[in-house]
Design an enzyme around this catalytic site. Structure first.
Site, PDB file in Angstrom:
ATOM      1  N   ARG A   1      -6.330  12.401  10.555  1.00 30.36           N
ATOM      2  CA  ARG A   1      -6.091  11.045  11.071  1.00 30.36           C
ATOM      3  C   ARG A   1      -4.888  10.983  12.014  1.00 30.36           C
ATOM      4  O   ARG A   1      -3.878  10.351  11.737  1.00 30.36           O
ATOM      5  CB  ARG A   1      -5.894  10.041   9.928  1.00 30.36           C
ATOM      6  CG  ARG A   1      -7.105   9.890   9.039  1.00 30.36           C
ATOM      7  CD  ARG A   1      -6.931   8.747   8.060  1.00 30.36           C
ATOM      8  NE  ARG A   1      -8.130   8.571   7.246  1.00 30.36           N
ATOM      9  CZ  ARG A   1      -8.305   7.587   6.364  1.00 30.36           C
ATOM     10  NH1 ARG A   1      -7.348   6.694   6.202  1.00 30.36           N
ATOM     11  NH2 ARG A   1      -9.418   7.498   5.662  1.00 30.36           N
TER      12      ARG A   1
ATOM     13  N   ASP B   1      -0.247   2.363   9.952  1.00 30.19           N
ATOM     14  CA  ASP B   1      -1.535   1.671   9.937  1.00 30.19           C
ATOM     15  C   ASP B   1      -1.453   0.482  10.885  1.00 30.19           C
ATOM     16  O   ASP B   1      -0.487  -0.290  10.839  1.00 30.19           O
ATOM     17  CB  ASP B   1      -1.871   1.145   8.537  1.00 30.19           C
ATOM     18  CG  ASP B   1      -2.424   2.230   7.619  1.00 30.19           C
ATOM     19  OD1 ASP B   1      -2.314   3.410   7.964  1.00 30.19           O
ATOM     20  OD2 ASP B   1      -2.954   1.867   6.546  1.00 30.19           O
TER      21      ASP B   1
ATOM     22  N   ASP C   1       0.799  -1.225   0.000  1.00 29.98           N
ATOM     23  CA  ASP C   1       0.000   0.000   0.000  1.00 29.98           C
ATOM     24  C   ASP C   1       0.832   1.276   0.000  1.00 29.98           C
ATOM     25  O   ASP C   1       0.341   2.345  -0.359  1.00 29.98           O
ATOM     26  CB  ASP C   1      -0.923   0.037   1.229  1.00 29.98           C
ATOM     27  CG  ASP C   1      -2.041  -0.986   1.133  1.00 29.98           C
ATOM     28  OD1 ASP C   1      -2.383  -1.385   0.004  1.00 29.98           O
ATOM     29  OD2 ASP C   1      -2.562  -1.381   2.191  1.00 29.98           O
TER      30      ASP C   1
END
Length: 373
Positions: A252, A200, A172
């Protein structure tokens, strides 16, 4: 709704490079930093994790492995002396570097468990290639390195242990991806610019502490829980402590699904959209943080919920003794926690008025042998 309408100059405008004696204010740093003999007792660091990642010892039980080669050319049979060769070994290892180096990972670096990557004493950059993957393992420490300008790996045959290699699809582009793993401590990292997230943590990853890190120049910073349908993320427990969320960040910090998240004594000096967000009823306890809102009048709110108010009003999102500057405010919901089952795993917060000192020395320290860090 909580907020204090006070104007404040940015931390970066007032801060100057510190040249005085070693100061270790927060309890993680006090455990190791101001010991001039740190290089002779590197593994003391393994006793210093706090929060939900407490007890993470990484490669403490193993030998030292010295990375001498910054290349990353063979994904299936990595060359001895390279970082990729070090992290796939079955035994516990404490991985250090013989010199400063830039490492461009040609594919994601897949770590085995019971490992410490310790960049102290060298200036180590994971840069310009793929990032680090911690998948279905436990007991990993990554400390004191720079990870930046990360791009997706194209995928292919990659070794993830001495006994196994297999085909991996395109990665990713996360700087650090934690997937189905437990007991992970990320400390004193510098993280900036990645194709996807900086950190993540997904697929039921838990027992994680992210501390003393410095994040800059990125959109989607931390993602905890990737999909609404993966209810096993209910078990996720993550501590975010003593970090500096700095220039060029958008959102975030973190964004949460399900789980329990303790956000304590961090310095939020920049965001463009919001700082803390989520959906799927996560529990978020914010204590002793400093939030400096951006000039944009429409981005003063610290929080963002991706659900209708009829749903989120029962979620436990609590702000306790946070400091709000330049119009910042935290929209609370739910009831205060009583009989908190995780209290013994949570870092006791200091006053938010001390955050500038608690999070002053984030990112990799310039540690020199025989000198305090």
């Amino acid at each position: 709704m909580k907020g204090i309408g006070i104007n404040s100059t940015r931390r970066s405008l007032a801060a100057k490079r510190y040249k005085g004696p070693c100061i270790a204010v927060n309890p993680i740093d006090r455990c190791w930093r101001c010991n001039r003999h740190w290089s002779e007792n590197r593994k003391q660091l393994a006793d210093c994790a706090l929060g939900f990642g407490r007890g993470t010892t990484g490669g403490k039980a193993g030998r030292f492995y010295v990375v001498t080669d910054n290349t990353d050319n063979d994904m299936v049979n990595p060359k001895p002396g390279t970082l990729r060769h070090a992290v796939i070994q079955e035994e516990p290892l404490w991985i250090i570097f013989d010199r400063s180096m830039n490492i461009r990972l040609n594919q994601e670096l897949i770590m085995a468990g019971n490992k410490t990557i310790d960049g102290r004493g060298s200036n180590v950059h994971i840069v310009g290639g793929a990032g680090i993957t911690i998948q279905f393992v436990e007991n990993v420490i990554i400390h004191g390195i720079h990870i930046h300008d990360i791009v997706p790996g194209n995928g292919g045959m990659i070794r993830d242990s001495v006994k196994h290699y297999g085909f991996r699809t395109r990665s990713d582009g996360d700087a650090v991806s934690i997937f189905g793993s437990t007991r992970v401590w990320l400390d004193h990292l510098s993280l900036t610019r990645a194709s996807d997230g900086l950190i993540d943590a997904i697929q039921g990853s838990t027992a994680i502490t992210i501390s003393n890190c410095h994040m800059t120049h990125h959109n989607e910073v931390f993602l905890f829980g990737a999909t609404n349908s993966y209810i096993e993320d209910e078990k996720m427990q993550i501590t975010v402590a003593f970090n500096h969320f700095g220039k060029g960040l958008v959102q975030r910090m973190p964004r949460c699904r399900y789980g329990f998240f303790h956000v304590v004594n961090n310095d939020y000096t920049h965001w463009l959209m919001y700082a803390i967000g989520g959906n799927m009823h996560p529990t978020i306890i914010s204590q002793g943080n400093r939030f400096i809102a951006p000039p944009n009048a429409f981005a003063k709110e610290v929080t963002k919920r991706e659900a209708p108010e009829s749903e989120w009003k029962s979620w436990t999102w609590r702000s306790e003794n946070d400091l709000f500057l330049n119009g910042a405010f935290f929209r609370e919901s739910g009831s205060p926690l009583t009989n908190n089952p995780y209290q013994d795993k949570m870092i006791a917060p200091f006053s938010a008025h001390y955050v500038n000192e608690l999070a002053r020395f984030t990112g990799p320290r310039k540690c020199r042998i025989g000198r305090k860090c």
